[in-house]
Design a protein around this motif. Structure first.
Motif, PDB file in Angstrom:
ATOM      1  N   VAL A  30       0.872  -1.180   0.000  1.00  0.00           N
ATOM      2  CA  VAL A  30       0.000   0.000   0.000  1.00  0.00           C
ATOM      3  C   VAL A  30       0.911   1.233   0.000  1.00  0.00           C
ATOM      4  CG1 VAL A  30      -1.742   1.269   1.313  1.00  0.00           C
ATOM      5  CG2 VAL A  30      -1.827  -1.249   1.224  1.00  0.00           C
ATOM      6  N   HIS A  31       0.921   1.971  -1.113  1.00  0.00           N
ATOM      7  CA  HIS A  31       1.835   3.107  -1.265  1.00  0.00           C
ATOM      8  C   HIS A  31       1.208   4.367  -0.665  1.00  0.00           C
ATOM      9  CE1 HIS A  31       5.203   5.172  -3.284  1.00  0.00           C
ATOM     10  NE2 HIS A  31       4.338   6.141  -3.557  1.00  0.00           N
ATOM     11  N   VAL A  32       1.949   4.976   0.272  1.00  0.00           N
ATOM     12  CA  VAL A  32       1.440   6.137   1.016  1.00  0.00           C
ATOM     13  C   VAL A  32       2.332   7.343   0.705  1.00  0.00           C
ATOM     14  CG1 VAL A  32       0.955   7.062   3.309  1.00  0.00           C
ATOM     15  CG2 VAL A  32       0.618   4.610   2.866  1.00  0.00           C
ATOM     16  N   ASP A  33       1.759   8.375   0.088  1.00  0.00           N
ATOM     17  CA  ASP A  33       2.505   9.569  -0.307  1.00  0.00           C
ATOM     18  C   ASP A  33       2.393  10.639   0.773  1.00  0.00           C
ATOM     19  OD1 ASP A  33       3.534   8.924  -2.962  1.00  0.00           O
ATOM     20  OD2 ASP A  33       1.420   8.731  -3.504  1.00  0.00           O
ATOM     21  N   VAL A  34       3.516  10.906   1.426  1.00  0.00           N
ATOM     22  CA  VAL A  34       3.554  11.896   2.505  1.00  0.00           C
ATOM     23  C   VAL A  34       4.218  13.170   1.969  1.00  0.00           C
ATOM     24  CG1 VAL A  34       4.456  12.424   4.802  1.00  0.00           C
ATOM     25  CG2 VAL A  34       3.684  10.095   4.267  1.00  0.00           C
ATOM     26  N   ILE A  63       5.941   3.592   2.474  1.00  0.00           N
ATOM     27  CA  ILE A  63       5.810   5.033   2.727  1.00  0.00           C
ATOM     28  C   ILE A  63       6.820   5.820   1.892  1.00  0.00           C
ATOM     29  CG2 ILE A  63       6.024   6.857   4.470  1.00  0.00           C
ATOM     30  CD1 ILE A  63       4.721   5.076   6.458  1.00  0.00           C
ATOM     31  N   HIS A  64       6.304   6.751   1.105  1.00  0.00           N
ATOM     32  CA  HIS A  64       7.111   7.601   0.228  1.00  0.00           C
ATOM     33  C   HIS A  64       7.114   9.019   0.813  1.00  0.00           C
ATOM     34  CE1 HIS A  64       7.344   9.586  -4.073  1.00  0.00           C
ATOM     35  NE2 HIS A  64       8.388   9.889  -3.319  1.00  0.00           N
ATOM     36  N   LEU A  65       8.252   9.384   1.419  1.00  0.00           N
ATOM     37  CA  LEU A  65       8.374  10.716   2.020  1.00  0.00           C
ATOM     38  C   LEU A  65       8.753  11.741   0.958  1.00  0.00           C
ATOM     39  CD1 LEU A  65      10.416   9.930   5.274  1.00  0.00           C
ATOM     40  CD2 LEU A  65       7.919  10.154   5.046  1.00  0.00           C
ATOM     41  N   MET A  66       7.963  12.800   0.839  1.00  0.00           N
ATOM     42  CA  MET A  66       8.317  13.949  -0.014  1.00  0.00           C
ATOM     43  C   MET A  66       8.321  15.163   0.908  1.00  0.00           C
ATOM     44  SD  MET A  66       5.972  12.855  -3.239  1.00  0.00           S
ATOM     45  CE  MET A  66       5.117  11.630  -2.239  1.00  0.00           C
ATOM     46  N   VAL A  67       9.389  15.263   1.698  1.00  0.00           N
ATOM     47  CA  VAL A  67       9.427  16.210   2.821  1.00  0.00           C
ATOM     48  C   VAL A  67      10.820  16.796   2.987  1.00  0.00           C
ATOM     49  CG1 VAL A  67       7.634  14.907   4.077  1.00  0.00           C
ATOM     50  CG2 VAL A  67      10.043  14.391   4.491  1.00  0.00           C
ATOM     51  N   VAL A 172       9.063   2.007  -9.603  1.00  0.00           N
ATOM     52  CA  VAL A 172       8.833   3.205 -10.426  1.00  0.00           C
ATOM     53  C   VAL A 172       7.473   3.795 -10.060  1.00  0.00           C
ATOM     54  CG1 VAL A 172       8.417   4.019 -12.804  1.00  0.00           C
ATOM     55  CG2 VAL A 172      10.372   2.534 -12.314  1.00  0.00           C
ATOM     56  N   ASP A 173       7.426   5.127  -9.981  1.00  0.00           N
ATOM     57  CA  ASP A 173       6.244   5.833  -9.452  1.00  0.00           C
ATOM     58  C   ASP A 173       5.882   7.029 -10.330  1.00  0.00           C
ATOM     59  OD1 ASP A 173       4.318   7.068  -7.873  1.00  0.00           O
ATOM     60  OD2 ASP A 173       5.659   7.448  -6.173  1.00  0.00           O
ATOM     61  N   GLY A 174       4.659   6.998 -10.874  1.00  0.00           N
ATOM     62  CA  GLY A 174       4.127   8.158 -11.589  1.00  0.00           C
ATOM     63  C   GLY A 174       3.731   7.852 -13.025  1.00  0.00           C
TER      64      GLY A 174
HETATM   65 ZN    ZN Z   1       4.660   8.046  -4.445  1.00  0.00          ZN
END
Ligand code: ZN
Ligand code: DX5
Length: 213
Positions: A30-34, A63-67, A172-174
């Motif tokens: 389960v991919h979680v975009d933070v 968990i994918h951190l974008m922070v 790969v994401d997007g």
């Molecule tokens: Zn992502």
């Protein structure tokens, strides 16, 4: 191909239902975009909401951190026992140290590369990673167009991985769909993230996940 649907495309008014739907629909993670509103121009969810996601999920969290301030966010999310935490190398002064910290918390460490970042950046980190996440859009939003140069980047990264750490996965994401997934698989990609393709598929979530696999 492992499939990690991104809950960014879920209906947040019915989040538990939409998390259960991807788990029952055959997803692997389960991919979680933070997103923090600083590293990327969008703001999403923190540990309070993600703990509800963890409760509803029967598959491990990715968990994918974008922070900014990755280490602080690792501390926030570690108690939820995700399988992976991915952080952006563009936003980290001490990636090697952070990898060790994530591993010491019992979580698999992963580094994310933005579309312009060279895979060579990972030459002296790859042996310590369980996964590398390649962005095939600019991070911040779901529903964007796939950037095809990620295919060549995945091939280069695969060569590095085969030489130095064959157990490391490529994600790969997007903008991933049932057409470009074939090229991604041929390039050596192991896991695809898909938000809009999975949640907005006309034949439903289960069919969408099966199509990617
Ligand atoms: Zn992502
Ligand atoms: C973008 C996020 C992605 C996004 C993917 O910053 O990291 O996970 O939700 O969504 P789609 O598959 O719609 O591009």
């Amino acid at each position: 191909m492992l499939v990690a649907p991104s809950i960014l495309s879920a209906d947040f008014g019915h989040l538990a239902r939409d998390v259960e739907a991807i788990c029952e629909g055959g997803c692997d993670l389960v991919h979680v975009d933070v997103m923090d509103g600083h590293f990327v121009p969008n703001l999403t969810i923190g540990p309070v909401v993600v703990s509800a996601v963890a409760k509803a999920a029967t598959k491990p969290l990715d968990i994918h951190l974008m922070v900014e301030n990755n280490s602080f966010f690792v501390d926030l999310f570690a108690p939820l026992k995700p399988e992976y935490i991915s952080f952006h190398i563009e936003e980290e002064k001490h990636p090697h140290r952070l990898i060790q910290k994530i591993r010491s918390l019992g979580i698999k460490p992963s580094i994310v590369l933005n579309p312009q970042t060279r895979p060579e950046e990972l030459e002296y980190l790859i042996e310590d990673l369980d996964m590398v996440l390649l962005m095939s859009v600019n991070p911040g939003f779901g529903g964007q167009k796939f950037i095809p140069s990620v295919i060549e980047k995945a091939q280069k990264l695969k060569a590095l991985i085969e030489k130095r750490n064959p157990n490391c996965l490529i994600e790969v994401d997007g903008g991933v769909n049932d057409v470009n997934v074939k090229e991604l698989e041929a390039a050596g990609v192991d896991v695809v993230v898909a938000g809009s393709f999975v949640y907005k598929h006309p034949e439903g979530i289960e069919k969408a996940i099966a199509a990617l696999k």
